[in-house]
Structure formats: structure tokens, C-alpha cells
Enzyme design. Structure first.
Site, PDB file in Angstrom:
ATOM      1  N   ARG A  97     -12.695   0.555  24.019  1.00 41.02           N
ATOM      2  CA  ARG A  97     -13.688  -0.287  23.357  1.00 41.02           C
ATOM      3  C   ARG A  97     -13.616  -1.705  23.931  1.00 41.02           C
ATOM      4  O   ARG A  97     -12.569  -2.145  24.409  1.00 41.02           O
ATOM      5  CB  ARG A  97     -13.419  -0.335  21.855  1.00 41.02           C
ATOM      6  CG  ARG A  97     -14.483  -1.084  21.064  1.00 41.02           C
ATOM      7  CD  ARG A  97     -14.050  -1.336  19.629  1.00 41.02           C
ATOM      8  NE  ARG A  97     -15.072  -2.090  18.912  1.00 41.02           N
ATOM      9  CZ  ARG A  97     -14.905  -2.666  17.721  1.00 41.02           C
ATOM     10  NH1 ARG A  97     -13.722  -2.583  17.120  1.00 41.02           N
ATOM     11  NH2 ARG A  97     -15.886  -3.334  17.150  1.00 41.02           N
ATOM     12  N   HIS A  98     -14.725  -2.412  23.868  1.00 37.81           N
ATOM     13  CA  HIS A  98     -14.719  -3.818  24.273  1.00 37.81           C
ATOM     14  C   HIS A  98     -13.748  -4.613  23.403  1.00 37.81           C
ATOM     15  O   HIS A  98     -13.386  -4.209  22.296  1.00 37.81           O
ATOM     16  CB  HIS A  98     -16.115  -4.419  24.165  1.00 37.81           C
ATOM     17  CG  HIS A  98     -16.704  -4.331  22.776  1.00 37.81           C
ATOM     18  ND1 HIS A  98     -16.339  -5.173  21.748  1.00 37.81           N
ATOM     19  CD2 HIS A  98     -17.632  -3.490  22.256  1.00 37.81           C
ATOM     20  CE1 HIS A  98     -17.016  -4.864  20.661  1.00 37.81           C
ATOM     21  NE2 HIS A  98     -17.800  -3.834  20.936  1.00 37.81           N
ATOM     22  N   HIS A 145     -18.191   1.493  23.058  1.00 39.84           N
ATOM     23  CA  HIS A 145     -18.254   0.902  21.720  1.00 39.84           C
ATOM     24  C   HIS A 145     -17.462   1.754  20.732  1.00 39.84           C
ATOM     25  O   HIS A 145     -17.157   2.917  20.995  1.00 39.84           O
ATOM     26  CB  HIS A 145     -19.705   0.807  21.240  1.00 39.84           C
ATOM     27  CG  HIS A 145     -20.566  -0.108  22.052  1.00 39.84           C
ATOM     28  ND1 HIS A 145     -20.632  -1.457  21.836  1.00 39.84           N
ATOM     29  CD2 HIS A 145     -21.411   0.148  23.091  1.00 39.84           C
ATOM     30  CE1 HIS A 145     -21.481  -2.011  22.696  1.00 39.84           C
ATOM     31  NE2 HIS A 145     -21.960  -1.058  23.471  1.00 39.84           N
ATOM     32  N   ASP A 146     -17.195   1.179  19.555  1.00 42.28           N
ATOM     33  CA  ASP A 146     -16.409   1.901  18.559  1.00 42.28           C
ATOM     34  C   ASP A 146     -17.146   3.114  18.009  1.00 42.28           C
ATOM     35  O   ASP A 146     -16.550   4.181  17.845  1.00 42.28           O
ATOM     36  CB  ASP A 146     -15.960   0.967  17.427  1.00 42.28           C
ATOM     37  CG  ASP A 146     -17.114   0.200  16.802  1.00 42.28           C
ATOM     38  OD1 ASP A 146     -18.222   0.180  17.370  1.00 42.28           O
ATOM     39  OD2 ASP A 146     -16.905  -0.408  15.733  1.00 42.28           O
ATOM     40  N   THR A 152     -22.550  -9.743  15.204  1.00 39.89           N
ATOM     41  CA  THR A 152     -23.818  -9.357  15.800  1.00 39.89           C
ATOM     42  C   THR A 152     -24.932 -10.278  15.321  1.00 39.89           C
ATOM     43  O   THR A 152     -24.787 -11.019  14.353  1.00 39.89           O
ATOM     44  CB  THR A 152     -24.184  -7.913  15.427  1.00 39.89           C
ATOM     45  OG1 THR A 152     -24.356  -7.824  14.007  1.00 39.89           O
ATOM     46  CG2 THR A 152     -23.104  -6.939  15.863  1.00 39.89           C
TER      47      THR A 152
END
Length: 579
Positions: free
Chosen positions: A151-152, A444-445, A158
Site C-alpha cells: 500500500r502507499h 491501495h488498501d 481525501t
């Protein structure tokens, strides 16, 4: 009293865990000037030839040319460039730690120790930590291939979550008097967080991951360390990234950490950036199943929110009379604790990680108890479980494409998939090689949860009756209960998908005979190739292919491939139900 003006959008009864990541922004320090496409062919940097998003600024320390793409420069020019780079790096980037001065084990341990208990239950916003100490293979086995999906790193809220957070803060700042001194900081508080970008602490997480990968696997024969022999393409990790900017930034910071750990011998680059967005064939971005985003998928989270949040909202209203805090404000304020700690206060850790500095915690964290954060984490657990996990009938299908790519790499055979894979990229040996020893994908998660579920990890009510089948969802009584958290559950978001989370699939070759589970209750003794899976360094039991019968939790490669029937059958028709 200095107050943050309320945003134009009012807070709603939702929480950031349910908000998708879409918009790309940039607020961090610029990278060194460089053509971002120079280290890999333009033809597959993205799927869009006119996509200019990756020319934005990014929190990246340095970026060097690929060993396959070195410019022809004179020695004098090279010397001048090196001197300029050193001066600029030290003058403009003083906040970054020296990755060469400390081993990855010490760095990783410092990050882990720097997480007090109150930070562990931050759900998907938890900073990375190793769930268990890494266990190397025994003497009779060696690792021959490594596959990582990561993941990042830590990011800002957001674009959808930010206004909700600011609206909740504005409510607390609207009162004339606080009854609890823990809220006094709000008198002079200003919201300063950016939008969606990777934060410096998240860049550090990605760099450390790259360094750990090098330190852990370079001595196993995967990478040639001979200074007399120039590195070849096959020595370098093959790296892909989903096209969202914070994901690309994480991938590039990972390459920096890897290169630094090798003292510049290896300089990997991000080879493929897959365009992200609705309707795109992208196994690293979970936006390929529109019908999975059903209102029923968030009902469980709403049920738990209405149970745990009202007492917290009532207490905040007593502490800040007249603020009008509602149930929906509670999770966004708790999320702000995490976002500020990694986005603002967390910068202190990356500035001084010398290597005993603990992360400075946001004052918003002190508004809640540890028990309340554990309740908040269960909200995150439910959100992931019923979004792309087992609780959604169209959750696991979103990870099938990646699993089929993983099987292709493990067996070194072409990809067989008719779901969300990009068949053009996967059919090209330049964009999907099968001869590498280290593969790293950045995602992503939500997508990682779908991959976990498609493989069969973290199933509730584990049983060998599911071996090799993995068809359909779990029985109804095995789902997470939205009214009663199981304290013994393994489905903990902070352990599954913290910032910079990673799943590592190791391929082993063992020379001596081993006892390993086969079909049913039989035991087979044979030498050969095996698979081990770690999630944030925690070894997974792999009970669906006999791993629970092996002392090292290994599955025979063939048994593991057989166990992935759901993916190999393209999800048993679930992909067609996505549209």
C-alpha cells in the site's frame, strides 16, 4: 479565539473509511528536475499518452537514471552534476534521515517502538509496523522469488473527507468556553492538512520498505552483489504502480530506499504505471466492479457507528457546550488524530529519526481513550470487511486478477485471466516479465483487502473443508457481527492494511524432505518448491493448502496453485455480476 471558518459542505453521517480515493493533488516539496518518463519506455508509462499527472511535484528525495538509460556525459560534467546534487540535497532536504547510517532493522524497530498503544487502533490510518519479527528460512531451504504488493505510505485526507473533518472541527471551535482543558488547543488551532498527497512520513515509510527488502533478500542469491559485474536487468526488482499520484510517489521512494541500501549498485525504477479510474483494467486499483458499491455494504458500519459513537458525542458536547457534535462527527475527529500525527506531528519523527525519536501525537488524539480507539478500529474493520472483503458478495472478485498474475509469476507461465487484468500489458514481456526474482506492486488498501480475500487469508471460521474450493462467501454466522466485536478476531485493519502495508509471497526451494499437508488429512514428504505468505511480517497459516501442517507454514507450490480455484476459474461468474 482564532477559529477555522466552517467549510461550505456540512458534515454528513459518514466516515472517511467509506470515501474512495480519486483526486490527485500536490503540496509537497518538488523532486529534482527530471523527465519522469526517462527511465522507462514512453509506450507504457501510462495507458494514456497525454496523461501529464506524473509531472506534478512529489515528496521524493532523489531519482537516478536507470542503469539501462545512462546519458553520455563527460567526466567533468558528471563531477559538476554530482557536486550540485550533493549541495542541493543537503540544502533543501535537511529533514530526511540518512538511510545509510542505520540498518533497516534498527529503523523498523524504531518505527514500531515509536507507536504507543493508542496508535495501534487507527485502522487503515495506522503507521506501518511489523506484526511479528521476520523469520528467515531454515538452512535446507532458500528463497528463489519474492512477490510484494504494498500500500502507499501515509497520506493527507481525501478531497471528500477533508470538508467533513473541517466541519467537525469548526463545531468545536464555535463555542466560547471549554469545560475540559484538553480542548484548549483549539483556541489557536488552524487546519493545515493537504489533500490526498503522500506526506513526508509516508515517503519515509516507503523508503524504509525498499531498504528492508534489499537487506532481507539481497544475500539470498536473488541479487548479484559483485562489484566487478555490472547489474543486469534481471537483477533489478520489477516494479509496477497504480496511477494515483500518492501510489506512484510511494513506489519511487521505495526505489530510492532500495538503491541507497545497495550503496548505489542497484537503481531500480518504476517500470509500469497503470492508469487508474473507473472502468480501467487495473489489478492494483479496486474500481473495476461498479455493482460492488451497494448501499448494503455500508449498513454494518452504520450499525456499529450508532452503537459506539453516541456516548463519545455526548461527552464532547459536555466538554464544548453548544458545539452540536453529532454521531457522524466522532469518526472524522478520530481520523484527524491519525492524519495530523502522520501529516504534521509525524514530520518530527522523519526530521529527527536519530533513531530514538518517537512520533509526536496530535492533540486530537488526547480527546479519546484507548478503548474508544479500539471501538473506532472496529468501524474500520467492518468497513473493509463489507466493502472488498468476505462480507461483500462482490468483494473477493476484485482481487482475482492480481492473484492470477501472482500465479503466473510463481509458475513462470503466461497469465490466464478474464477479469480485471490488462491483457495488453500482461501479454508483453517488457511490461509483465516472467524471469525476475523480485516483483513489487504498489496499490491501495481496498484492493489489498480484495486480494487477501481472493487468496483465502484471514477467513473467519477457518476450516480444511474450504481447501481447494474457496467458492462463495463464508457462512452467515461467520461474518463480522456489527453489534458485537470478537476480541479474538484476526480481521484487524491496523494489522491488515496500515499505511505502507505489504503482503509478501515468498517462493522457496527446499533440498531435504519435509512434512507438508496434502489432500485431506494425508501427509506427504517431498522436497521441491514451496510458498510462504507474510502480511506485515506475520506468517499466514495457509490452511487451505496444507500450510497449517508445516512447521514453517509452507504450502507446496502445486498445492497452493490448486487452492486458488476461485481465481483460476475467473471468480465463478462473479465478475460478470459486477456490471
Amino acid at each position: 479565539m482564532t477559529r477555522t471558518p466552517p467549510p461550505s459542505q456540512p458534515a454528513q453521517q459518514s466516515h472517511p473509511e467509506d470515501i474512495p480515493d480519486t483526486t490527485e493533488r500536490s503540496h509537497l516539496q518538488p523532486a529534482p528536475s527530471r523527465d519522469p518518463t526517462r527511465s522507462f519506455p514512453q509506450s507504457y508509462v501510462t495507458q494514456s499518452q497525454n496523461d501529464q499527472r506524473h509531472q506534478q511535484t512529489r515528496p521524493f528525495l532523489d531519482e537516478k537514471p536507470s542503469i539501462h538509460d545512462k546519458p553520455r556525459l563527460t567526466r567533468r560534467t558528471i563531477l559538476i552534476l554530482v557536486l550540485i546534487t550533493i549541495v542541493v540535497s543537503y540544502a533543501t532536504l535537511p529533514s530526511w534521515p540518512n538511510l545509510n547510517s542505520t540498518s533497516s532493522a534498527e529503523l523498523r524497530e524504531d518505527l514500531r517502538v515509536g507507536l504507543p498503544n493508542i496508535e495501534r487502533p487507527w485502522g487503515a490510518y495506522t503507521p506501518y509496523f511489523s506484526v511479528e519479527p521476520y523469520k528467515p528460512p531454515p538452512p535446507d531451504c532458500k528463497i528463489t522469488q519474492v512477490n510484494i504488493i504494498q500500500r502507499h505510505g501515509a497520506r493527507y485526507p481525501t478531497s471528500q473527507a477533508g470538508p467533513h473533518i473541517q466541519a467537525a472541527v469548526a463545531k468545536l471551535q464555535s463555542v466560547s468556553e471549554y469545560k475540559d482543558k484538553r480542548l484548549d488547543f483549539l483556541k489557536n488551532y488552524t487546519y493545515t492538512l493537504g489533500v490526498e498527497d503522500l506526506v513526508p512520513f509516508g515517503a519515509l515509510e516507503a523508503q524504509l520498505a525498499g531498504q528492508i527488502t534489499y537487506d532481507r533478500y539481497s544475500h539470498l542469491g536473488l541479487l548479484s552483489l559483485s562489484l566487478s559485474q555490472a547489474p543486469s536487468p534481471n537483477n533489478l526488482p520489477f516494479i509496477r504502480s497504480s496511477g494515483d499520484q500518492r501510489v506512484v510517489d510511494s513506489a519511487r521512494n521505495w526505489t530510492f530506499g532500495f538503491s541507497k541500501a545497495s550503496h548505489g549498485i542497484y537503481e531500480p525504477t518504476v517500470s509500469v504505471i497503470i492508469e487508474a479510474g473507473e472502468g480501467k483494467n487495473n489489478t492494483l486499483s479496486g474500481r473495476s466492479c461498479p455493482n460492488a458499491n451497494l448501499p448494503s455494504s455500508s449498513s454494518s458500519s452504520s450499525t456499529w457507528l450508532k452503537l459506539f459513537a453516541p456516548p463519545i458525542a455526548a461527552r464532547l458536547n459536555l466538554q464544548a457546550p453548544g458545539s452540536g457534535i453529532e454521531v457522524g462527527d466522532v469518526p472524522v475527529l478520530m481520523a484527524l488524530c491519525a492524519f495530523e500525527s502522520v501529516g504534521v506531528a509525524g514530520v518530527g519523527a522523519s526530521v529527527g529519526l536519530e533513531m530514538n525519536t518517537k512520533m509526536r501525537i496530535s492533540p486530537f488524539c488526547h480527546l479519546f481513550t484507548e478503548d474508544e480507539f479500539e471501538q473506532y478500529e472496529y468501524l474500520a474493520d467492518l468497513g473493509k470487511y463489507y466493502k472488498t472483503g468476505y462480507g461483500n458478495t462482490l468483494g473477493r472478485i476484485q482481487g482475482v486478477g492480481f492473484v492470477n498474475e501472482l500465479l503466473a509469476r510463481l509458475t513462470r507461465t503466461p497469465v490466464h485471466d478474464h477479469t480485471q487484468t490488462n491483457q495488453t500489458l500482461d501479454a508483453n514481456p517488457d511490461t509483465f516479465p516472467l524471469d525476475r526474482n523480485v516483483y513489487v506492486d504498489f496499490s491501495h488498501d481496498d484492493q489489498m483487502v480484495a486480494v487477501y480475500s481472493a487468496i483465502g487469508l484471514f477467513r473467519r471460521g477457518r476450516g480444511r473443508e474450504n481447501k481447494g474450493k474457496q467458492k462463495g462467501n463464508e457462512n452467515e454466522n461467520q461474518h463480522l457481527d456489527p453489534t458485537n466485536p470478537d476480541p479474538k478476531r484476526t480481521w484487524l485493519t491496523s494489522r491488515l492494511t496500515p499505511f505502507s502495508a505489504r503482503m509478501v509471497v515468498e517462493k522457496w526451494h527446499c533440498e531435504h524432505e519435509r512434512r507438508c499437508g496434502g489432500d485431506g488429512d494425508s501427509i506427504s514428504s517431498k522436497k521441491g518448491e514451496y510458498v510462504r505468505i507474510l502480511v506485515n511480517d506475520a506468517i499466514q497459516p495457509l490452511e487451505f493448502c496444507g500450510g497449517d501442517r508445516d512447521p514453517d507454514r509452507l504450502c507446496e507450490l502445486g498445492e497452493f496453485v490448486k487452492s486458488q480455484g476461485y481465481a483460476r476459474r475467473d471468480g465463478d461468474g462473479d465478475f460478470e455480476r459486477c456490471f
